[in-house]
Design a protein around this motif. Structure first.
Motif, short mmCIF file in Angstrom:
data_model
loop_
_atom_site.label_atom_id
_atom_site.label_comp_id
_atom_site.label_asym_id
_atom_site.label_seq_id
_atom_site.Cartn_x
_atom_site.Cartn_y
_atom_site.Cartn_z
N GLY A 45 0.80 -1.22 0.00
CA GLY A 45 0.00 0.00 0.00
C GLY A 45 0.83 1.26 0.00
N LEU A 46 2.02 1.19 -0.61
CA LEU A 46 2.93 2.34 -0.63
C LEU A 46 3.00 2.95 -2.02
N THR A 47 3.34 4.23 -2.07
CA THR A 47 3.51 4.93 -3.34
C THR A 47 4.88 5.61 -3.35
N PRO A 48 5.92 4.89 -3.78
CA PRO A 48 7.26 5.48 -3.79
C PRO A 48 7.36 6.65 -4.76
N GLU A 49 8.09 7.67 -4.36
CA GLU A 49 8.32 8.79 -5.26
C GLU A 49 9.36 8.44 -6.32
N LYS A 50 10.31 7.57 -5.95
CA LYS A 50 11.35 7.17 -6.89
C LYS A 50 11.53 5.67 -6.81
N ASN A 51 12.08 5.11 -7.89
CA ASN A 51 12.33 3.67 -7.92
C ASN A 51 13.62 3.41 -8.71
N LEU A 52 13.87 2.14 -9.01
CA LEU A 52 15.13 1.80 -9.66
C LEU A 52 15.26 2.41 -11.06
N PHE A 53 14.17 2.76 -11.67
CA PHE A 53 14.24 3.47 -12.96
C PHE A 53 15.03 4.77 -12.80
N HIS A 54 14.82 5.45 -11.70
CA HIS A 54 15.52 6.73 -11.48
C HIS A 54 17.01 6.50 -11.21
N ALA A 60 19.80 8.95 -9.98
CA ALA A 60 19.48 9.02 -8.55
C ALA A 60 20.42 8.13 -7.75
N GLU A 61 20.58 8.46 -6.48
CA GLU A 61 21.37 7.64 -5.57
C GLU A 61 20.47 6.58 -4.94
N LEU A 62 21.09 5.48 -4.49
CA LEU A 62 20.31 4.42 -3.87
C LEU A 62 19.58 4.94 -2.64
N ALA A 63 20.21 5.83 -1.90
CA ALA A 63 19.58 6.39 -0.70
C ALA A 63 18.31 7.17 -1.04
N ASP A 64 18.24 7.70 -2.26
CA ASP A 64 17.04 8.43 -2.68
C ASP A 64 15.87 7.50 -2.94
N ILE A 65 16.19 6.24 -3.23
CA ILE A 65 15.17 5.27 -3.61
C ILE A 65 14.72 4.43 -2.42
N LEU A 66 15.64 4.14 -1.52
CA LEU A 66 15.35 3.28 -0.37
C LEU A 66 14.19 3.86 0.43
N MET A 67 13.16 3.04 0.63
CA MET A 67 11.93 3.52 1.26
C MET A 67 11.59 2.67 2.48
N PRO A 68 11.53 3.28 3.66
CA PRO A 68 11.12 2.52 4.85
C PRO A 68 9.64 2.16 4.78
N THR A 69 9.30 1.05 5.40
CA THR A 69 7.90 0.64 5.48
C THR A 69 7.45 0.72 6.94
N PRO A 70 6.15 0.68 7.19
CA PRO A 70 5.68 0.70 8.58
C PRO A 70 5.96 -0.59 9.34
N SER A 74 12.89 -2.00 4.91
CA SER A 74 12.86 -1.02 3.81
C SER A 74 12.76 -1.75 2.48
N ILE A 75 12.29 -1.03 1.47
CA ILE A 75 12.21 -1.61 0.14
C ILE A 75 12.99 -0.77 -0.85
N LEU A 76 13.47 -1.45 -1.88
CA LEU A 76 14.03 -0.78 -3.05
C LEU A 76 13.05 -1.07 -4.18
N PRO A 77 12.11 -0.16 -4.42
CA PRO A 77 11.04 -0.42 -5.39
C PRO A 77 11.53 -0.34 -6.82
N ALA A 78 10.88 -1.10 -7.67
CA ALA A 78 11.16 -1.04 -9.10
C ALA A 78 10.00 -0.37 -9.80
N ALA A 79 10.12 -0.24 -11.11
CA ALA A 79 9.09 0.42 -11.90
C ALA A 79 8.10 -0.62 -12.42
N SER A 80 6.92 -0.17 -12.80
CA SER A 80 5.93 -1.05 -13.39
C SER A 80 5.49 -0.48 -14.73
#
Length: 261
Positions: A45-54, A60-70, A74-80
């Motif tokens: 149920g997350l909406t990342p602002e950036k993903n591996l496409f960036h 983009a840096e990996l730190a910009d993509i890494l997204m904590p979850t509740p 953390s996740i490293l999201p990809a594009a769809s």
């Protein structure tokens, strides 16, 4: 995590295993390696602002993509739906390896959720890890496709060691039967392949409810059949030892235990 075909619950297992390992106090990152058809973020149920496409296309840096979850990981999201992500070229693969290396001391487990099948990206990530957790269900097509993935990795890349998780098993007997068939086929046709049954996750109607609510079933129903069974697998995972001699063409993806679901 990996699988020969889609629909076996591989990504759901990846998400919930990450949740359970984090609950056990481990620092966990889940990499969505189904690069063009990503859905780890959807399950959460997350909406990342950036993903591996960036990372690959926009610097983009990996730190910009890494997204904590509740849920403590953390996740490293990809594009769809992004065609450029369906096949990585060599430079992109090396960029990802170098970026991952910078996180070495901050992560205990990296779970790599591959796509299904035997395309180049799937094989790449299977070669890049030390542990391969192959998810299948007690269905003929799942069994056939799981064997095909093992065969390609063995015949073309010399990979011989796999761990197996049977998911959505209606009965323990059905799980044992599908594992026995896979083991027998590998033993007969693929000399040297080692299969270890990591666990069985039973069919659980609560899993579907959790998907609809975009919440891990280990959170929504921690005492349910699926969560209880996967918790046992998570305990096993924490005791796995990294391979002393790395196989495959990519010798190091991470300096700690890596595995795929």
């Amino acid at each position: 995590m990996t699988s020969g075909k889609g629909g076996v619950g591989k990504t759901n297992i990846s998400v919930n295993l990450a949740c359970l390992l984090a609950r056990a106090g481990k620092r966990v990152v889940l990499l969505d390696a189904d690069l063009g058809l990503a859905n780890v973020d959807v399950l959460l149920g997350l909406t990342p602002e950036k993903n591996l496409f960036h990372l690959f296309q926009e610097g983009a840096e990996l730190a910009d993509i890494l997204m904590p979850t509740p849920h403590g990981f953390s996740i490293l999201p990809a594009a769809s739906g992004v065609g450029e992500m369906l096949e990585l070229h060599t430079g992109q693969k090396l960029d990802l390896l170098e970026s991952m290396d910078s996180m070495d001391d901050r992560v205990d487990f990296l779970i790599v959720d591959t796509g299904a099948g035997i395309n180049e990206n799937v094989l790449y990530f299977n070669l890049a890890v030390q542990e391969r957790l192959l998810v299948l269900t007690p269905e003929p097509t799942s069994l056939t496709d799981a064997y095909a993935l093992i065969k390609v990795l063995k015949a073309e890349h010399g990979v011989e060691r796999f761990r197996v998780l049977v998911n959505m098993a209606r009965t323990p007997e059905a799980a044992r039967e599908v594992y026995a068939k896979l083991h027998a086929a590998c033993d007969h046709f693929l000399s040297g392949v080692s299969l270890d049954l990591a666990g069985v996750v039973p069919f659980d109607p609560g899993v579907r409810a959790a998907v609809v609510r975009q919440t891990p079933f280990a959170v929504l129903d921690p005492q349910g059949p699926a969560a209880t069974a996967l918790a046992a697998v998570a305990r096993k995972v924490t005791s796995w030892k990294g391979a002393t001699q790395l196989d495959g063409n990519i010798k190091f993806f991470w300096k700690k235990l890596l595995f795929q679901n």
